[in-house]
Design a protein around this motif. Sequence first.
Motif, PDB file in Angstrom:
ATOM      1  N   TYR A   4      92.522  88.000  20.392  1.00  0.00           N
ATOM      2  CA  TYR A   4      91.816  87.913  21.670  1.00  0.00           C
ATOM      3  C   TYR A   4      92.840  88.002  22.796  1.00  0.00           C
ATOM      4  N   ASN A   5      92.828  89.144  23.471  1.00  0.00           N
ATOM      5  CA  ASN A   5      93.795  89.389  24.534  1.00  0.00           C
ATOM      6  C   ASN A   5      93.333  90.643  25.263  1.00  0.00           C
ATOM      7  N   LYS A   6      93.120  90.562  26.552  1.00  0.00           N
ATOM      8  CA  LYS A   6      92.627  91.707  27.318  1.00  0.00           C
ATOM      9  C   LYS A   6      93.520  92.922  27.091  1.00  0.00           C
ATOM     10  N   TYR A  51      78.905  86.175  25.181  1.00  0.00           N
ATOM     11  CA  TYR A  51      80.043  86.161  24.266  1.00  0.00           C
ATOM     12  C   TYR A  51      79.498  86.413  22.872  1.00  0.00           C
ATOM     13  N   CYS A  63      93.083  98.995  21.134  1.00  0.00           N
ATOM     14  CA  CYS A  63      92.195  97.998  21.714  1.00  0.00           C
ATOM     15  C   CYS A  63      90.852  98.027  20.985  1.00  0.00           C
ATOM     16  N   ASN A  70      89.083  96.171  27.177  1.00  0.00           N
ATOM     17  CA  ASN A  70      88.539  95.538  25.982  1.00  0.00           C
ATOM     18  C   ASN A  70      89.028  94.097  25.889  1.00  0.00           C
ATOM     19  N   ASP A  71      88.370  93.304  25.077  1.00  0.00           N
ATOM     20  CA  ASP A  71      88.723  91.889  24.935  1.00  0.00           C
ATOM     21  C   ASP A  71      89.771  91.625  23.864  1.00  0.00           C
ATOM     22  N   TYR A  72      90.059  92.624  23.017  1.00  0.00           N
ATOM     23  CA  TYR A  72      90.947  92.387  21.880  1.00  0.00           C
ATOM     24  C   TYR A  72      92.008  93.476  21.751  1.00  0.00           C
ATOM     25  N   ASP A 115      86.659  95.824  20.476  1.00  0.00           N
ATOM     26  CA  ASP A 115      85.679  94.825  20.885  1.00  0.00           C
ATOM     27  C   ASP A 115      84.653  94.602  19.782  1.00  0.00           C
ATOM     28  N   ASP A 120      80.852  87.310  18.749  1.00  0.00           N
ATOM     29  CA  ASP A 120      81.933  87.482  17.785  1.00  0.00           C
ATOM     30  C   ASP A 120      81.340  87.343  16.390  1.00  0.00           C
TER      31      ASP A 120
END
Length: 251
Positions: A103-105, A192, A135, A115-117, A137, A194
Amino acid sequence: MKKIHLILFLALTTCFLACKSKQTNTTISNMDFNEKTFQPYFKGGSNDSFWSIEFNDTFLVYKDLNGTRDVYNITAVNMAQDANVKQISTEKGKQKIRITVQYNKCTNKTTSKINDYTLDAVLTANNKEQNLNGCGDYVIPVNLFGKWTLTMFKGNEIPVTKYTKTPYIAFENEDKYVTGNTGCNGYNGPIYFDNNYIRFSNLAVTRKACIHENMEHDFLKELKTITKYKVINNELHFYTADELKMIFKKN
């Protein structure tokens, strides 16, 4: 006589170990992969080096820069305890892929999409390793698409005739975005998501005054506590931790 017993014992032991080894090494064959029913909940890759991955709990699909697609069985998933990091291991013959999802922009340089990942992939083939970065998501899987109407709330059945409007929730596509109605006002917003985990914390709700009986207040209050979901047959189950709070039925 003792020699005969010893020979029989060794023969039985060898057979037992061989059978046990055969069972231990059994994996799902790639022949079981069905493209029509495959529902990935994560998609990623890199437009710079033109590779992509999609995966769910069972399969990982990898495409290289030539457009060649390989299907791998996921053999292990490891989660870090101190960070939102997941490592997925796959194997097919002598080929292996290890994906680290963190998890890292992450900004896709070609599309400028955030993206979030981040993705770090290690491909092993013929004892050679190749490292890839990209990247990705989590995406809403196909089995969630559509409109779901509330049928149970905190253990109480909600008949369709109980209210003028019954609360519902709708997922239109892969985007982590939801729309719906509380039984009074409409709502929408990003969520959110996942895999099996889901959160509703930043929803926008209209402010129309409703004179008919409704359950808007209780519905929105409980929706904010939801942490997990399951799709069972034609029902969508919402949980707070492991406690079932809501059941929706697909329209």
